[in-house]
Design an enzyme around this catalytic site. Sequence first.
Site, short mmCIF file in Angstrom:
data_model
loop_
_atom_site.label_atom_id
_atom_site.label_comp_id
_atom_site.label_asym_id
_atom_site.label_seq_id
_atom_site.Cartn_x
_atom_site.Cartn_y
_atom_site.Cartn_z
CG LEU A 10 -1.87 -1.24 1.30
CD1 LEU A 10 -2.76 -1.12 2.51
CD2 LEU A 10 -2.67 -1.48 0.03
CB CYS A 11 4.44 1.88 0.12
SG CYS A 11 5.61 3.21 0.33
CG MET A 48 6.99 4.31 4.52
SD MET A 48 7.39 3.59 6.13
CE MET A 48 7.84 1.94 5.67
CD GLU A 49 9.25 6.19 -0.37
OE1 GLU A 49 8.31 5.66 -1.00
OE2 GLU A 49 9.04 6.86 0.68
CG ASP A 88 25.05 -10.90 1.29
OD1 ASP A 88 24.98 -12.09 1.67
OD2 ASP A 88 25.29 -10.58 0.12
#
Length: 160
Positions: free
Chosen positions: A75-76, A113-114, A128
């Site tokens: 929903l973003c 959010m980004e 990683d």
Amino acid sequence: MSTFTHLDQHGQANMVDISDKPASIREASARGFVKMQPATLHMIEQQQLAKGDVLTTARIAGIQAAKRCGELIPLCHPLMLSKVAVNFELDPANHKVWITASCKLTGSTGVEMEALTAVSVAALTLFDMCKAVDKHMQIGGIEVMSKSGGNHGEWTRDAD
């Protein structure tokens, strides 16, 4: 039925309609860290890890993640970002790499959010690339540091 912004009158998930919101310049920054063994931090600083330049790779991953946030977070809204910056600060005293991301656009919704996604994916990429030499790394402290634009105006964590 509900006053939730992401649920319709039947309780179904939906994307918020932002078409009536005025466009403004919106910016947000976020940060987080990866804690590691001192030797791992030294290897990053000296570019001695077998997988290559850890910070450049993590920077590119963070930028790509911010650009794809709308595909990752349900929903973003997909956004046309005008700037994404991902930076690192080595903190030898605390055995951490601090990651900071900032995002900017002119649009109808914020970019928190980004920025958070950029920090998160940069941290995961760093993890990683270093996991072969340090299995005890920890990712933490991911938080929004500031935002500006839109109806709610400016906000800074330090001023909270």
